[in-house]
Design a protein around this motif. Structure first.
Motif, PDB file in Angstrom:
ATOM      1  N   LEU A  43       0.813  -1.220   0.000  1.00  0.00           N
ATOM      2  CA  LEU A  43       0.000   0.000   0.000  1.00  0.00           C
ATOM      3  C   LEU A  43       0.852   1.280   0.000  1.00  0.00           C
ATOM      4  CD1 LEU A  43      -2.586  -1.209   2.631  1.00  0.00           C
ATOM      5  CD2 LEU A  43      -3.092  -0.726   0.242  1.00  0.00           C
ATOM      6  N   ASN A  44       1.782   1.360  -0.937  1.00  0.00           N
ATOM      7  CA  ASN A  44       2.648   2.528  -0.991  1.00  0.00           C
ATOM      8  C   ASN A  44       2.714   3.181  -2.363  1.00  0.00           C
ATOM      9  OD1 ASN A  44       4.044   3.138   1.636  1.00  0.00           O
ATOM     10  ND2 ASN A  44       4.466   0.951   1.513  1.00  0.00           N
ATOM     11  N   SER A  45       1.862   2.722  -3.284  1.00  0.00           N
ATOM     12  CA  SER A  45       1.859   3.298  -4.639  1.00  0.00           C
ATOM     13  C   SER A  45       3.227   3.202  -5.298  1.00  0.00           C
ATOM     14  CB  SER A  45       1.394   4.763  -4.607  1.00  0.00           C
ATOM     15  OG  SER A  45       0.108   4.872  -4.069  1.00  0.00           O
ATOM     16  N   LEU A  46       3.920   2.086  -5.080  1.00  0.00           N
ATOM     17  CA  LEU A  46       5.237   1.882  -5.669  1.00  0.00           C
ATOM     18  C   LEU A  46       5.083   1.358  -7.087  1.00  0.00           C
ATOM     19  CD1 LEU A  46       7.035   0.214  -2.627  1.00  0.00           C
ATOM     20  CD2 LEU A  46       7.113   2.600  -3.332  1.00  0.00           C
ATOM     21  N   GLY A  47       5.529   2.138  -8.070  1.00  0.00           N
ATOM     22  CA  GLY A  47       5.410   1.773  -9.469  1.00  0.00           C
ATOM     23  C   GLY A  47       6.678   1.154 -10.016  1.00  0.00           C
ATOM     24  N   SER A  48       6.835   1.265 -11.327  1.00  0.00           N
ATOM     25  CA  SER A  48       7.961   0.602 -11.987  1.00  0.00           C
ATOM     26  C   SER A  48       9.300   1.203 -11.561  1.00  0.00           C
ATOM     27  CB  SER A  48       7.788   0.693 -13.504  1.00  0.00           C
ATOM     28  OG  SER A  48       7.695   2.056 -13.913  1.00  0.00           O
ATOM     29  N   ASP A  49       9.352   2.539 -11.360  1.00  0.00           N
ATOM     30  CA  ASP A  49      10.619   3.155 -10.931  1.00  0.00           C
ATOM     31  C   ASP A  49      11.048   2.627  -9.573  1.00  0.00           C
ATOM     32  OD1 ASP A  49      10.719   4.627 -13.225  1.00  0.00           O
ATOM     33  OD2 ASP A  49       9.817   6.429 -12.353  1.00  0.00           O
ATOM     34  N   ALA A  50      10.087   2.467  -8.679  1.00  0.00           N
ATOM     35  CA  ALA A  50      10.403   1.914  -7.358  1.00  0.00           C
ATOM     36  C   ALA A  50      10.855   0.463  -7.473  1.00  0.00           C
ATOM     37  CB  ALA A  50       9.190   2.036  -6.441  1.00  0.00           C
ATOM     38  N   CYS A  51      10.256  -0.286  -8.397  1.00  0.00           N
ATOM     39  CA  CYS A  51      10.657  -1.687  -8.588  1.00  0.00           C
ATOM     40  C   CYS A  51      12.101  -1.784  -9.076  1.00  0.00           C
ATOM     41  CB  CYS A  51       9.717  -2.370  -9.582  1.00  0.00           C
ATOM     42  SG  CYS A  51       8.059  -2.635  -8.924  1.00  0.00           S
ATOM     43  N   LYS A  52      12.541  -0.766  -9.788  1.00  0.00           N
ATOM     44  CA  LYS A  52      13.942  -0.746 -10.218  1.00  0.00           C
ATOM     45  C   LYS A  52      14.860  -0.655  -9.009  1.00  0.00           C
ATOM     46  CE  LYS A  52      16.912   1.575 -13.573  1.00  0.00           C
ATOM     47  NZ  LYS A  52      17.011   2.697 -14.550  1.00  0.00           N
TER      48      LYS A  52
END
Length: 978
Positions: free
Chosen positions: A763-772
């Motif tokens: 529940l942190n709105s982590l998208g593709s950039d965060a996955c990197k």
């Protein structure tokens, strides 16, 4: 001398409420210009007309000057444009444009010359200063325009009688911006924006007060400004328009009596610096020179009124539009956020300014605080700390900001230079206002009546000197810390100008050891006296014992030492009491479920969005969670060094003993389970304490860190990374669920995340950039993460690609949850392709990702061949009946993997049915309820179908139980109660 000049105090003793009424600002005033009797023997005392004197009031009547010769005009032009003056301007500009270290945070483009908001300046009179109006309130200041406003450039314009003003007294209480205004005035002159004067010579009265040797005016000028050596001989011999600036006149003890200060008109004659100032103001020395004096209200009457041409009061930012302009300039500076990219940071800056403006428009208490420009600076600095701190460790502490704020306003300030005690202003504040602040914290009170003030400030006044100091404090300093309350129904009470200032001063009061009983105070004084006497007696006794071998002498000597030793033990107990107070306030259970202190500060400045509280509504209990944090922060080495400059000494031994005592109390209490917001406060306390050894010992006891639902701003992430970075131990679990994390947050926390075994990032709105960033984390050779939960984040297909690469190379991960992460079939296929390269994963959750049969079966086929993966979660996906049957046919003993799809397993209830329903119930607030309702309906149909297929009564009973749970959930979902 007039009766007003004989008044001993700027404020009457009768009522503290007159302080509230006498705040400077917006109301009509009446200027009174008197023609005083001449003083025999002084220059300019020749009567002119109807009793008016030529230099009366520091003003000079217009007179027609004889035309100068061409040679003198040429000389004047040469002087004005001489290299010496240009060098002087360059030197002054460099000196007065220099900003303290505290200003560098606002970006490289910030400078006094480029960004400045002039405070309101109001023309006043001596009678008005000594007899403040009884009808002024804070509301008047903030809502009505200020009358008789005069600009800085017009201070030397002719007065109401048409006389040219030569002497100007510019006064204001602490924090109104006197020194900053003078700096801006000098910088303006250096850049040609003050053409009235050809030469400006500023003097610091604090500097002059330290010199008692006789010196001539010309030597004094060249001593301070060597570039003026060629210009000084022309002073008084030409028509050079000179302005002398005397900043901080309250630091000088001036005597205008002829018996006290002799007349001197020769700039070459050596006299004490105070005599130079007196004769300049008398207009006996360089009568053509203009003089501007800055001082506090209590020292205005030191200059006889006849030597002053104009009184001007600095009223601060009495107009909220000036406050808004100040915040706009400060917070919108390029580079203020400290980032190279200006896109998101500039938007955040604009949002801050907008929220702050809205809060000011409500005529909230923050607007009353920002009446003083100094508090505008504090608000901007605090917001900058809260929103733009991204370094690890953070470059500042909140305690450091408040300590620096006090240093900027009180450094070198003595309460009353005429008092023999020479007590520093900050020491007096810590003793007097700190007591009021502490009593308010202990009684959970922020509003103080007139009786409270009298009880705190006046009850122990016994001598004339103490009363005089209190009088100066009330006149010059009181309004810096206390201001009338603006809340309806509380207009006749006082509050601290900034709420956190009450907690800071209360903490300073305790740490300085001012909280003592009468016995403790007497004991300390006696121990000091006896300790000093015993040293002298020891020498005498040692000599006597050699001549007369009396046995009782050593006994007598040891008895003298008993009391100081006994008192030192008692003082050690006082430090234990300080540590106990700190721990007790830090871990108060009634404060466990409040917002963390950083969010509280943010709300106090920017306000709370939403409907305003009704006046009749019962207010919430006051919260003082910053109090123990400030106690710890004040004990840090840097803050103790600054407080030492302010006259508030905290010895290294005392700080060491308090820290030692804290280990028994603070660390022991921290081992109890703390709610997330309270744990964040504890981590912030450790950051403020700035004691790495103590912090490391405290952090080693924290194996589980639960900060779920705490809004992790960049500052909080920096604090967490800094505090956790004091040790290298592994963290069993770090829960950052629903913490508003983003890519930059993960970068800041990267060293901490490496050491966590169980990492919750749901529940942190982590998208593709965060996955990197997560990929880099999992591929790090020191990564210890074995349990990673990324549920309810918009990972998407691109994010799945990064996570797949991480799975291929990671060696620590055993559990990965990608529940409801918008993977789809393509994202799942990417993960399945890289899954074969992983040798350690044991459980994978791909539930609620819109998977179809193809993707689900592909993952299961890969899982069959995987060495360790034995459980795959596939519930709440778009799997058909055929796919469901294929997945149901899997056997752990045969295929080596179990797929969790539905609550049934053939003709029996799945052993994981409760796990699946618990996952649904926990995540329902964040899922599409209609889709969940459809899935629950399908689950219910499947349960009913499987129940009909079995003849085993025990299994039927299990089916009925699970069906009952699903029906309850469906019912609550339909009624909106789940």
């Amino acid at each position: 001398m007039s009766r007003a000049m004989q008044c001993q105090s700027c404020l009457p003793w009768g009522s503290w409420m007159q302080l509230r009424r006498s705040l400077p600002g917006s109301r009509g005033t009446r200027s009174v210009y008197l023609c005083a009797a001449s003083v025999p023997g002084e220059l300019g005392s020749v009567p002119v007309g109807l009793g008016c004197v030529r230099y009366q009031g520091g003003s000079q009547e217009h007179s027609v000057q004889p035309s100068s010769s061409r040679h003198s005009l040429s000389q004047l032009r040469n002087v004005a444009s001489s290299d010496a003056i240009k060098k002087h301007q360059k030197s002054l500009s460099a000196w007065f444009s220099h900003q303290p270290n505290e200003e560098r945070q606002f970006g490289p483009s910030f400078s006094l010359d480029a960004v400045h908001v002039d405070p309101v300046i109001r023309e006043s009179s001596l009678e008005e200063i000594l007899k403040p109006s009884p009808d002024l309130t804070i509301q008047n200041q903030l809502q009505q325009p200020c009358s008789q406003v005069i600009s800085l450039q017009n201070l030397f314009d002719v007065d109401a009688c048409g006389r040219q003003v030569k002497n100007v007294v510019l006064y204001g209480t602490v924090g109104t911006g006197k020194s900053t205004l003078i700096k801006k005035m000098v910088v303006d002159w250096c850049h040609g924006r003050l053409p009235r004067f050809e030469l400006v010579i500023p003097f610091s009265c604090e500097d002059l007060s330290h010199s008692h040797a006789s010196i001539s005016l010309r030597r004094l000028i060249t001593k301070k400004y060597q570039h003026l050596r060629d210009v000084v001989p022309m002073l008084g011999a030409s028509n050079l328009r000179v302005l002398f600036i005397l900043n901080g006149l309250e630091r000088l003890n001036l005597d205008f009596r002829l018996a006290g200060t002799e007349l001197c008109c020769d700039p070459n004659e050596p006299v004490p610096p105070s005599a130079i100032v007196v004769n300049l103001l008398r207009k006996y020395l360089l009568p053509e020179a203009s003089i501007i004096v800055t001082t506090r209200p209590s020292a205005v009457r030191r200059i006889p009124g006849k030597y002053v041409g104009r009184y001007a009061e600095i009223c601060g930012f009495s107009d909220t539009n000036l406050q808004k302009l100040y915040f706009q300039m400060r917070l919108s500076q390029p580079g203020c956020s400290g980032e190279d990219s200006t896109g998101s940071s500039s938007g955040e800056q604009e949002n801050l300014v907008e929220m702050l403006s809205r809060n000011l428009e409500r005529h909230n208490q923050i607007a009353a605080a920002c009446f003083l420009p100094s508090y505008c600076w504090l608000v901007c600095t605090t917001l900058h700390f809260l929103y733009f701190t991204r370094t690890v460790p953070p470059s500042q502490t909140l305690t450091g900001i408040y300590t620096s704020f006090l240093r900027l306003n009180f450094s070198g300030e003595v309460l009353d230079s005429t008092d023999p005690t020479n007590i520093s202003m900050m020491k007096y504040v810590a003793k007097m206002v700190g007591k009021l602040a502490y009593e308010g914290v202990m009684s959970r009170k922020t509003c103080f009546s007139e009786d409270d003030l009298q009880q705190c400030f006046e009850v122990e006044m016994k001598t004339e000197g103490e009363l005089n100091l209190l009088d100066v404090f009330r006149s010059d300093v009181f309004r810096f810390f206390l201001t009338p309350c603006v809340q309806p129904g509380k207009e006749h009470t006082f509050v601290f100008t900034i709420p956190a200032m009450q907690e800071y001063l209360a903490a300073l009061y305790v740490v300085l050891g001012e909280k003592k009983t009468l016995a403790q105070r007497v004991g300390k004084e006696l121990s000091e006296v006896i300790g000093k006497v015993s040293e002298d007696v020891a020498v005498v006794l040692s000599i006597i014992s050699k001549v007369l071998p009396l046995r009782f002498l050593p006994v007598l000597f040891n008895l003298l030492k008993i009391f100081p030793r006994y008192f030192s033990r008692l003082s050690g107990k006082d430090r234990d009491a300080i540590a106990h107070t700190m721990a007790e306030e830090l871990f108060k259970e009634e404060d466990y479920y409040n917002d963390d202190v950083l969010d509280q500060i943010n709300s106090s400045i920017l306000g709370v969005e939403g409907p305003m509280r009704h006046p009749d509504e019962v207010p919430d209990d006051e919260v003082f969670e910053l109090f123990p944090i400030f106690m710890g922060g004040i004990l840090s080495r840097r803050n103790r060094a600054i407080l030492e400059q302010l006259g508030c000494s905290i010895k290294n031994l005392a700080a060491f003993e308090i820290a030692k005592a804290m280990k028994k109390t603070v660390i022991r209490n921290s081992r109890k389970g703390l709610p997330p917001s309270e744990l964040m406060d504890y981590l912030f306390f450790l950051h403020e304490f700035q004691n790495e050894r103590f912090t490391a010992e405290a952090i080693r006891s924290l194996r589980t860190v639960n900060l779920s639902s705490v809004k992790m701003t960049p500052l909080k992430c920096s604090v967490l990374a800094s505090v956790m970075g004091t040790t290298c131990h592994e963290v069993e679990e770090l829960n950052l669920t629903s913490c508003n994390l983003d890519t930059s947050s993960l970068r800041i926390l990267f060293p901490v995340l490496l050491r966590c075994k169980a990492l919750h990032l749901q529940l942190n709105s982590l998208g593709s950039d965060a996955c990197k960033e997560i990929r880099d984390l999992l591929l790090h050779d020191k990564c210890a993460v074995s349990n990673l939960r990324l549920a309810n984040n918009p990972v998407g297909e691109q994010g799945a690609q990064y996570l797949a690469e991480a799975l291929a190379g990671n060696r620590s991960l055993t559990y990965l949850s990608l529940l409801h992460t918008a993977l789809g079939d393509r994202g799942t296929e990417v993960i399945a392709q890289h899954l074969a390269k992983n040798q350690h994963l044991q459980e994978l959750n791909l539930g609620y990702n819109s998977l179809t049969d193809t993707a689900a079966l592909h993952v299961v086929e890969v899982a069959k061949k995987h060495a360790t993966l034995d459980k795959v979660h596939l519930y709440f996906n778009d799997i058909s009946e055929d796919g469901k049957r294929a997945l149901h046919s899997l056997r752990m003993d045969r295929d080596g993997v179990r797929a969790l799809v539905f609550l049934t397993a053939g003709t029996d209830v799945s052993e994981y049915w409760s796990n699946i329903l618990n996952v649904v119930q926990r995540n329902l607030p964040f899922w599409d309820r209609e889709r969940v309702r459809q899935h629950l309906a399908l689950i219910l149909q499947d349960l009913e179908s499987s129940r009909r297929q079995t003849a085993n009564p025990w299994r039927k009973a299990k089916f009925l139980r699970v069906e009952s749970e699903v029906r309850k959930m469906l019912g609550k979902l339909q009624h909106g109660t789940l």
